[in-house]
Scaffold this active site. Structure first.
Site, PDB file in Angstrom:
ATOM      1  CE  LYS A 133      -4.112  -2.681   0.564  1.00 17.20           C
ATOM      2  NZ  LYS A 133      -4.632  -2.466   0.118  1.00 17.20           N
ATOM      3  CG  HIS A 191      -7.580  -9.608  -6.215  1.00 18.67           C
ATOM      4  ND1 HIS A 191      -6.438  -9.293  -5.111  1.00 18.67           N
ATOM      5  CD2 HIS A 191      -8.690  -9.171  -6.066  1.00 18.67           C
ATOM      6  CE1 HIS A 191      -7.368  -7.967  -4.978  1.00 18.67           C
ATOM      7  NE2 HIS A 191      -8.618  -8.014  -5.524  1.00 18.67           N
ATOM      8  CE  LYS A 207     -10.502  -3.371   2.494  1.00 16.33           C
ATOM      9  NZ  LYS A 207      -9.917  -2.833   2.619  1.00 16.33           N
ATOM     10  CE  LYS A 256      -3.752  -9.713  -3.227  1.00 20.74           C
ATOM     11  NZ  LYS A 256      -3.924  -8.370  -3.824  1.00 20.74           N
ATOM     12  CG  ASP A 302      -4.463  -4.195  -3.999  1.00 22.94           C
ATOM     13  OD1 ASP A 302      -4.831  -4.787  -4.106  1.00 22.94           O
ATOM     14  OD2 ASP A 302      -4.276  -3.457  -2.487  1.00 22.94           O
ATOM     15  CD  GLU A 303      -8.043  -5.063  -6.550  1.00 19.57           C
ATOM     16  OE1 GLU A 303      -6.865  -5.035  -5.706  1.00 19.57           O
ATOM     17  OE2 GLU A 303      -8.378  -4.289  -6.672  1.00 19.57           O
TER      18      GLU A 303
END
Lengths: 488, 139
Positions: free
Chosen positions: A180, A298, A338, A206, A208-209
């Site tokens: 992130k 993902h 979440k 990882k 992200d998508e």
């Protein structure tokens, strides 16, 4: 008249094939006496008929539109063994607690499907039928695949057991984190996050998508910096480490190019997004098999069709399709994080991905017994709004064979990324140790974490920062068979 | 550095009671426990030396602890780990593996970079200890 399975159709053949329009039930798509054979593919649909439409006719219409039927009688059916190719709705029952919905059970002859092709399977089962006007809504809830059909798929290229042997990691969930912010970092800064998180104690980081090859970071740059980080962290800890390099791209040619580069740099894992499509997923699975690569999927996009209970596809079915198609990791929910995920439903997805055999388990949404015929197991990934303070709940709900991914819960740590990773790893190892000693995680979890934090200031800081954070919303995709508890 | 292979390497070294509890857990699950040792801790050194065969028929944690203790006496400056093997069909692999002895100090690993075409780098991880011959590494 005899069908291939020895059951009579409702009409004689001269009436059945007279030009014009018949009800689907009259055309042979409803057969309450039909007993599904061991080699039939079975599907369970949740149907919401338009007002005034009979549920049995609606179920027959679904069977028809997902197999051989069109809206009118065609004489060319008689050039085929039409009675055996027709799907048969064989049971329709009301959905408990939902008066306008029914469950329709439908059986399909194995010959209707091309071996080893999710594209072919899904084109039938979720093809035209989902736009069919007499239904307000339609949802594919579950499927049963006969062993003969399962054996036409290669399944996961690596599987849980071999992945663990390759990584030399046993006895605990694996730990990961998504880099992130998900967009905007340069390759050099991105690799910094990877290095810190892996050195601090995570097994995987990882992409992200939606990290592919953007102006701020082209894919080759990302791959080079990430592999420097992975290898540095591996040397610093003596452990095998990995970063899911996302090879998702516009074309298969681009994806193969990126995957080959990842392989040449020594990565143990590559990643794809669900939005690349079933055929591309199967192609990448074959590539991963040829190249001894763990294949991470993902599930980007699934929420558009899995979340609403009345219409779409249950993620349980997507899980089954992806086990057949052959991925090694798939995001399958956290229960406590979440993102959407009722505890029973999520455990159902995990069971479908990980067990050699699934018994009927209505509470977890599993309506059919499924024998996986030795097909390798998929490692579920729990990602999205989870933190070290929930470790006892995560271990309780999800078990050992799972990748727990703490993105914000690692990178947002007040003492830095390495400390965040260490907090997660210490929380996990202390919880596994305590569980194996026979302690009751549900009751004692917070105490076990507090004890571990006495020897580990990063864990103490994590608990102080996030200990009280919960995402306690009611799920939309819930069990039809028990009242729905929300996770504490 | 601290080698963090194994299930519990981020915790303080386990006491004998804690080790015994973990072995008890393995035996209750029907897993076969074994002891292995090495002085080459490379992350891809799969085949540590076996301190005897897996104890398929031993169902008593105290008996396993005797083996752990014998391994420690024989190889006080080696890495020693306890493995638990599950022969269940569809698993047939380790279910738990944790370090119970380690040399002091642990010199760790160097990273060797070979610069090749197009900015790519071939990486090699090398344990400093393996500069010495086997058996002479952690004196």
């Amino acid at each position: 008249m005899e069908t291939g399975n020895g059951k009579a159709t409702p009409l004689g053949s001269s009436e059945r094939y007279k030009a014009g329009v018949l009800k689907y039930a009259e055309m042979g798509y409803w057969n309450p006496d039909y007993e599904p054979g061991d080699t039939d593919v079975l599907a369970l649909f949740r149907i919401t008929p338009q007002d005034g439409v009979d549920p049995i006719e609606a179920a027959a219409a679904v069977a028809g539109e997902s197999s051989t039927a069109t809206w009118t009688v065609v004489w060319t059916d008689r050039l085929t063994a039409a009675d055996s190719y027709r799907a048969k709705a064989y049971k329709v029952e009301p959905v408990p607690g939902s008066p306008d919905q029914h469950f329709a059970y439908i059986a399909y002859d194995l010959a209707l499907f091309e071996p080893g092709s999710i594209a072919n399977l899904s084109a039938s089962i979720i093809g035209n039928v989902f736009g069919f006007k007499p239904l307000k809504a339609l949802r594919l809830e579950d499927m049963r695949f006969p062993a003969a059909y399962v054996k036409t798929f290669d399944g996961p290229p690596t599987g849980i057991v071999v992945e663990r042997e390759r990584l030399d990691k046993f006895g605990r969930p694996l730990l990961g984190a998504t880099t992130k912010p998900k967009l905007g970092l340069s390759g050099r800064n991105y690799g910094r996050v990877v290095y810190e998180a892996l050195k601090g104690g995570l097994d995987f980081t990882k992409d992200d998508e939606n990290i592919n090859s953007q102006p701020f970071m082209h894919w080759r740059d990302r791959f080079l910096f990430c592999m420097e980080a992975v290898n540095r962290a591996s040397a610093a800890t003596g452990e095998v480490k990995g970063h899911y390099l996302n090879v998702t791209a516009a074309t298969m040619e681009d994806m193969y190019e990126r995957a080959e580069f990842a392989r040449d740099l020594g990565s143990v894992v590559v990643m794809i997004d669900l939005v690349i499509g079933y055929t591309a997923i199967q192609s990448m699975s074959k590539w991963a098999r040829r190249n001894d690569m763990i294949l991470h999927l993902h599930r980007a996009g699934h929420g558009t069709y899995t979340r609403q209970k009345a219409h779409g596809i249950s993620f349980r079915v997507i899980s089954k399709w992806m086990r057949l198609a052959g991925v090694d990791h798939i995001h399958a929910g956290t229960v406590v994080g979440k993102l959407e995920g009722d505890p029973d439903m999520v455990q159902g997805f995990y069971n479908v991905l990980r067990e050699p055999h699934n018994p009927v388990d209505l509470q977890r949404g599993i309506h059919f017994e499924q024998d996986w015929a030795g097909l390798r197991k998929v490692m579920p990934v729990a990602s999205g709004g989870i933190h070290a303070g929930q470790m006892h709940q995560l271990l309780h709900y999800l078990g050992d064979d799972v990748v727990l991914q703490f993105g914000g819960g690692t990178i947002g740590h007040p003492m830095g990324i390495q400390a965040g990773a260490t907090a997660n790893r210490v929380a996990l190892e202390s919880m596994v140790l305590a569980r194996n000693e026979g302690r009751d995680l549900w009751a004692e979890g917070p105490d076990i974490l507090a004890d571990a934090a006495r020897d580990c200031s990063p864990l103490k800081a994590a608990l102080d920062t996030w200990g009280e954070v919960t995402f306690d919303y009611t799920s939309t995709d819930t069990s039809d068979y028990v009242p729905t508890p929300t996770p504490a | 550095m601290r080698l963090t292979q194994g299930t519990f390497s981020f915790l303080p070294d386990l006491s004998d009671d804690q080790i015994s509890n973990q072995i008890e857990y393995c035996l209750e699950n029907g897993w076969a426990v074994s002891v292995e040792y090495t002085d080459d801790p490379h992350p891809r050194n799969t085949y540590w030396e076996m301190f005897g065969n897996p104890m398929f028929d031993l169902r008593d944690a105290a008996g396993v602890m005797k083996e752990v203790s014998a391994a420690r006496t024989t190889f006080p400056n080696h890495y020693i780990k306890v493995n638990a093997f599950d022969a269940t069909r569809g698993v047939e692999s380790l279910r738990l593996s944790f370090i119970v002895n380690r040399p002091d100090p642990e010199p760790g690993f160097g990273l060797v970079r070979q610069e090749v075409d197009g900015r790519a780098i071939r990486y090699t991880i090398r344990a400093y200890a393996t500069d010495q011959p086997e058996g002479e590494r952690y004196q």
